[in-house]
Design a protein around this motif. Structure first.
Motif, PDB file in Angstrom:
ATOM      1  N   ASN A  36       9.039 -23.112  -5.882  1.00 14.18           N
ATOM      2  CA  ASN A  36       9.539 -24.435  -6.253  1.00 14.18           C
ATOM      3  C   ASN A  36       8.442 -25.441  -6.568  1.00 14.18           C
ATOM      4  O   ASN A  36       8.714 -26.630  -6.644  1.00 14.18           O
ATOM      5  CB  ASN A  36      10.412 -25.011  -5.125  1.00 14.18           C
ATOM      6  N   GLY A  37       7.202 -24.983  -6.708  1.00 18.30           N
ATOM      7  CA  GLY A  37       6.106 -25.919  -6.924  1.00 18.30           C
ATOM      8  C   GLY A  37       6.342 -26.839  -8.113  1.00 18.30           C
ATOM      9  O   GLY A  37       6.754 -26.399  -9.187  1.00 18.30           O
ATOM     10  N   ILE A  38       6.098 -28.129  -7.913  1.00 18.98           N
ATOM     11  CA  ILE A  38       6.313 -29.132  -8.956  1.00 18.98           C
ATOM     12  C   ILE A  38       4.981 -29.786  -9.296  1.00 18.98           C
ATOM     13  O   ILE A  38       4.184 -30.093  -8.411  1.00 18.98           O
ATOM     14  CB  ILE A  38       7.305 -30.209  -8.475  1.00 18.98           C
ATOM     15  N   ASP A  39       4.732 -30.010 -10.584  1.00 16.57           N
ATOM     16  CA  ASP A  39       3.496 -30.663 -11.013  1.00 16.57           C
ATOM     17  C   ASP A  39       2.266 -29.979 -10.428  1.00 16.57           C
ATOM     18  O   ASP A  39       1.306 -30.629 -10.034  1.00 16.57           O
ATOM     19  CB  ASP A  39       3.481 -32.149 -10.613  1.00 16.57           C
ATOM     20  N   PHE A  40       2.303 -28.678 -10.361  1.00 17.28           N
ATOM     21  CA  PHE A  40       1.215 -27.958  -9.714  1.00 17.28           C
ATOM     22  C   PHE A  40       0.563 -27.035 -10.722  1.00 17.28           C
ATOM     23  O   PHE A  40       1.219 -26.480 -11.583  1.00 17.28           O
ATOM     24  CB  PHE A  40       1.742 -27.142  -8.531  1.00 17.28           C
ATOM     25  N   MET A  41      -0.729 -26.868 -10.609  1.00 14.54           N
ATOM     26  CA  MET A  41      -1.414 -25.942 -11.491  1.00 14.54           C
ATOM     27  C   MET A  41      -0.923 -24.513 -11.261  1.00 14.54           C
ATOM     28  O   MET A  41      -0.480 -24.180 -10.170  1.00 14.54           O
ATOM     29  CB  MET A  41      -2.915 -25.999 -11.246  1.00 14.54           C
ATOM     30  N   PRO A  42      -1.020 -23.658 -12.280  1.00 13.73           N
ATOM     31  CA  PRO A  42      -0.686 -22.246 -12.068  1.00 13.73           C
ATOM     32  C   PRO A  42      -1.473 -21.677 -10.888  1.00 13.73           C
ATOM     33  O   PRO A  42      -2.577 -22.110 -10.594  1.00 13.73           O
ATOM     34  CB  PRO A  42      -1.102 -21.589 -13.387  1.00 13.73           C
ATOM     35  N   TYR A  43      -0.903 -20.678 -10.255  1.00 14.52           N
ATOM     36  CA  TYR A  43      -1.498 -20.132  -9.043  1.00 14.52           C
ATOM     37  C   TYR A  43      -2.598 -19.117  -9.367  1.00 14.52           C
ATOM     38  O   TYR A  43      -2.554 -18.418 -10.374  1.00 14.52           O
ATOM     39  CB  TYR A  43      -0.419 -19.460  -8.191  1.00 14.52           C
ATOM     40  N   TYR A  44      -3.535 -19.034  -8.467  1.00 11.63           N
ATOM     41  CA  TYR A  44      -4.696 -18.151  -8.606  1.00 11.63           C
ATOM     42  C   TYR A  44      -4.383 -16.847  -7.881  1.00 11.63           C
ATOM     43  O   TYR A  44      -4.095 -16.831  -6.686  1.00 11.63           O
ATOM     44  CB  TYR A  44      -5.906 -18.854  -7.993  1.00 11.63           C
ATOM     45  N   GLN A  81      -6.871  -4.285 -11.673  1.00 16.37           N
ATOM     46  CA  GLN A  81      -7.991  -5.027 -12.241  1.00 16.37           C
ATOM     47  C   GLN A  81      -7.570  -5.916 -13.398  1.00 16.37           C
ATOM     48  O   GLN A  81      -8.156  -6.971 -13.638  1.00 16.37           O
ATOM     49  CB  GLN A  81      -9.070  -4.048 -12.712  1.00 16.37           C
ATOM     50  N   GLU A  82      -6.520  -5.503 -14.141  1.00 18.35           N
ATOM     51  CA  GLU A  82      -6.118  -6.273 -15.313  1.00 18.35           C
ATOM     52  C   GLU A  82      -5.539  -7.643 -14.946  1.00 18.35           C
ATOM     53  O   GLU A  82      -5.419  -8.518 -15.804  1.00 18.35           O
ATOM     54  CB  GLU A  82      -5.093  -5.491 -16.146  1.00 18.35           C
ATOM     55  N   PHE A  83      -5.195  -7.845 -13.651  1.00 19.11           N
ATOM     56  CA  PHE A  83      -4.662  -9.141 -13.214  1.00 19.11           C
ATOM     57  C   PHE A  83      -5.538  -9.813 -12.157  1.00 19.11           C
ATOM     58  O   PHE A  83      -5.190 -10.882 -11.660  1.00 19.11           O
ATOM     59  CB  PHE A  83      -3.248  -8.981 -12.648  1.00 19.11           C
ATOM     60  N   HIS A  84      -6.649  -9.177 -11.807  1.00 19.26           N
ATOM     61  CA  HIS A  84      -7.497  -9.714 -10.738  1.00 19.26           C
ATOM     62  C   HIS A  84      -8.181 -10.999 -11.198  1.00 19.26           C
ATOM     63  O   HIS A  84      -8.747 -11.069 -12.285  1.00 19.26           O
ATOM     64  CB  HIS A  84      -8.545  -8.676 -10.337  1.00 19.26           C
ATOM     65  N   GLU A  85      -8.127 -12.043 -10.355  1.00 18.73           N
ATOM     66  CA  GLU A  85      -8.704 -13.359 -10.630  1.00 18.73           C
ATOM     67  C   GLU A  85      -8.081 -13.991 -11.884  1.00 18.73           C
ATOM     68  O   GLU A  85      -8.755 -14.627 -12.686  1.00 18.73           O
ATOM     69  CB  GLU A  85     -10.233 -13.278 -10.768  1.00 18.73           C
ATOM     70  N   HIS A  86      -6.784 -13.816 -12.011  1.00 19.08           N
ATOM     71  CA  HIS A  86      -6.046 -14.418 -13.116  1.00 19.08           C
ATOM     72  C   HIS A  86      -5.260 -15.623 -12.625  1.00 19.08           C
ATOM     73  O   HIS A  86      -4.964 -15.763 -11.437  1.00 19.08           O
ATOM     74  CB  HIS A  86      -5.077 -13.401 -13.731  1.00 19.08           C
ATOM     75  N   LEU A  87      -4.923 -16.497 -13.567  1.00 16.31           N
ATOM     76  CA  LEU A  87      -3.974 -17.568 -13.299  1.00 16.31           C
ATOM     77  C   LEU A  87      -2.591 -17.096 -13.712  1.00 16.31           C
ATOM     78  O   LEU A  87      -2.413 -16.542 -14.804  1.00 16.31           O
ATOM     79  CB  LEU A  87      -4.340 -18.828 -14.079  1.00 16.31           C
ATOM     80  N   VAL A  88      -1.622 -17.342 -12.838  1.00 17.26           N
ATOM     81  CA  VAL A  88      -0.263 -16.873 -13.100  1.00 17.26           C
ATOM     82  C   VAL A  88       0.736 -17.989 -12.818  1.00 17.26           C
ATOM     83  O   VAL A  88       0.473 -18.906 -12.031  1.00 17.26           O
ATOM     84  CB  VAL A  88       0.094 -15.639 -12.238  1.00 17.26           C
ATOM     85  N   ILE A  89       1.871 -17.888 -13.474  1.00 14.48           N
ATOM     86  CA  ILE A  89       3.021 -18.740 -13.160  1.00 14.48           C
ATOM     87  C   ILE A  89       4.085 -17.857 -12.518  1.00 14.48           C
ATOM     88  O   ILE A  89       4.320 -16.728 -12.964  1.00 14.48           O
ATOM     89  CB  ILE A  89       3.578 -19.415 -14.424  1.00 14.48           C
ATOM     90  N   VAL A  90       4.704 -18.337 -11.459  1.00 16.86           N
ATOM     91  CA  VAL A  90       5.771 -17.595 -10.794  1.00 16.86           C
ATOM     92  C   VAL A  90       7.086 -17.897 -11.517  1.00 16.86           C
ATOM     93  O   VAL A  90       7.553 -19.032 -11.521  1.00 16.86           O
ATOM     94  CB  VAL A  90       5.874 -17.980  -9.309  1.00 16.86           C
ATOM     95  N   GLU A  91       7.663 -16.874 -12.143  1.00 19.11           N
ATOM     96  CA  GLU A  91       8.938 -17.063 -12.815  1.00 19.11           C
ATOM     97  C   GLU A  91      10.078 -17.015 -11.811  1.00 19.11           C
ATOM     98  O   GLU A  91      10.973 -17.871 -11.821  1.00 19.11           O
ATOM     99  CB  GLU A  91       9.143 -15.985 -13.884  1.00 19.11           C
ATOM    100  N   SER A  92      10.062 -15.998 -10.938  1.00 16.73           N
ATOM    101  CA  SER A  92      11.143 -15.874  -9.949  1.00 16.73           C
ATOM    102  C   SER A  92      10.680 -14.993  -8.807  1.00 16.73           C
ATOM    103  O   SER A  92       9.799 -14.148  -8.967  1.00 16.73           O
ATOM    104  CB  SER A  92      12.407 -15.288 -10.579  1.00 16.73           C
TER     105      SER A  92
END
Length: 465
Positions: free
Chosen positions: A75-83, A91-102
């Motif tokens: 439910n994060g609001i006005d928050f940067m994408p998560y690390y 490895q293809e997702f390590h140290e990436h920025l992601v958005i939580v869809e659900s």
């Protein structure tokens, strides 16, 4: 932590059992998560992936807190994408920025101290491809303090870089969470900061309720709430009225250390009776009920409102506004169903923390049983510690009053400021600026003339999210 557990913005979310990828072309203005105002995808070839995770718990309380934390991440609001840290197992997702869809997590029919659940992510790319920034929209504040006036239109947080490029050669300001790094380079109204994305501790504001870090205002709060920006910390720890304990980080004391108030800060209101026009005083300790609510929560600031109901039906409110940065707590007041004539703020310090106080540009030592009351002729009213550190108020109003009272028997001195700016019901007063940490109180006036409204976004080297 099990070997291979993933960390999402510093939170251990468990061991990944399955990882499924999907790809799609241009997604335009599609929202990855409707709860996140800034999460608009503008890139091509966005990567969506679904992960089934396994998480074990020591007891039911730990499991409950984990579920509450997942809800906050969703439910994060006005928050940067998560690390995201995958510990190199993906490895293809390590140290990436992601958005939580659900997040899909089922309730168990019995007491089973583990969870198997799914998270749908949108991958924005590796952290090295990004620079963080926050758009600032300054709002000037009225003042009749002539010393503040020249700074009104040019005042911004100290040591900020108004540009979306990466800062460089930055030493940083030490805080509870390490160094918060800024540089000064006025440009556009976009604040960039080094390490703002790749180190979760530098997101600026930390709000915790009952052991759960909040990323959203969708949470009931009360006893057990704490807010910190790395320099100030406020804790609502109970009592008849849940008054906040305030503390300050003082690096001069050695390793990380807080100077706490001897007693919680006090607010009391002078309100105007709509029928008689007379002013009556209402003290928070006399309230018959109170409510605490988080009104805004972003990476840059948090606002907490505390509403007090009195026996005759009068309602008064105090607002605490904590900004990211070294010198900024703002305190405002209002009458909810009455007009506000003035309000007082009082804070208590142990005598051992006080060297001198400065009121109307006159510096004095505190003496036993001293009582000093003066009308304000200068906006700065502050205390100097034996270490040389200073903290106090900047008042935008010159119809106020400063008071110093030493209670030698109790071992503390209280400092009180009246702020006299008449406002109609439901309208917020001009804020008192409460600050600490500067050796030049005049520099605080650089912050006295603005409020900021922030909406967070992320800059990729090719795209804006």
């Amino acid at each position: 932590m099990a070997v291979g557990d993933w960390l999402l913005h510093g939170h251990n979310i468990g061991l990944p059992l399955e990882i499924g990828n999907s790809y799609q072309g241009e997604v335009g203005a599609t929202r990855a998560n409707g709860a996140k105002n800034g999460a608009y995808l503008k890139s091509v070839n966005a990567t969506h992936f679904k992960v089934k995770l396994y998480k074990e718990h020591a007891d039911q309380e730990e499991q409950w807190r984990f579920r509450q934390q997942l809800e906050q991440l969703q439910n994060g609001i006005d928050f940067m994408p998560y690390y995201l840290l995958t510990n190199n197992y993906a490895q293809e997702f390590h140290e990436h920025l992601v958005i939580v869809e659900s997040i899909n997590i089922d309730r168990k029919a019995g007491i089973i101290l583990h969870d198997e659940y799914d998270i749908n992510f949108t991958d924005l790319g590796h952290i090295d491809e990004f620079r963080g920034y926050t758009l600032y929209n300054p709002q000037t504040l009225p003042t009749n303090q002539t010393e503040v006036d020249p700074y009104i239109d040019i005042a911004y947080p100290p040591n900020t870089k108004f540009h979306s490029d990466a800062p460089y050669n930055v030493e940083g300001l030490p805080t509870e969470w390490g160094k918060m790094q800024y540089v000064t380079d006025p440009s556009t109204r976009a604040l960039s900061y080094e390490g703002g994305l790749d180190d979760v501790s530098r997101t600026g504001i930390e709000v915790i309720q009952d052991g759960v870090q909040l990323y959203s205002t969708y949470e009931r709060v009360g006893k057990g709430l704490s807010i910190s920006n790395g320099y100030f910390k406020m804790v609502w720890d109970g009592g008849q009225i849940s008054e906040p304990t305030m503390g300050y980080w003082d690096e001069s004391l050695g390793d990380y250390s807080f100077i706490e108030h001897e007693r919680p800060p006090k607010v009391f209101w002078g309100v105007i009776d709509p029928d008689s026009g007379e002013t009556s005083v209402y003290y928070e300790q006399d309230a018959v009920d109170e409510k605490i609510e988080i009104k805004r929560l972003t990476t840059e600031y948090a606002q907490v409102d505390q509403k007090y109901l009195f026996g005759d039906g009068v309602i008064c409110v105090a607002r605490y506004h904590l900004n990211r940065g070294k010198n900024d707590v703002r305190i405002q007041a209002r009458g909810w169903n009455v007009d506000l004539d003035w309000f007082y703020l009082r804070f208590y310090l142990k005598d051992e923390y006080i060297d001198t106080y400065t009121l109307n540009q006159s510096t004095q030592s505190v003496t036993d049983d001293e009582v000093t009351v003066e009308d304000l002729t200068h906006p700065d009213f502050f205390v100097t510690l034996p270490s040389g550190k200073k903290f106090g108020y900047t008042a935008l109003d010159d119809i106020g009053e400063g008071k110093v009272y030493d209670n030698s028997a109790g071992g503390y001195t209280y400092f009180q400021l009246r702020h006299s700016w008449n406002t109609p019901s439901k309208a917020w007063s001009v804020p008192l600026q409460f600050y600490q940490g500067t050796n030049s109180p005049g520099a605080k006036r650089n912050q006295a003339g603005y409020l900021i409204r922030a909406g967070t976004q992320v800059v990729h080297r090719s795209y804006v999210y």
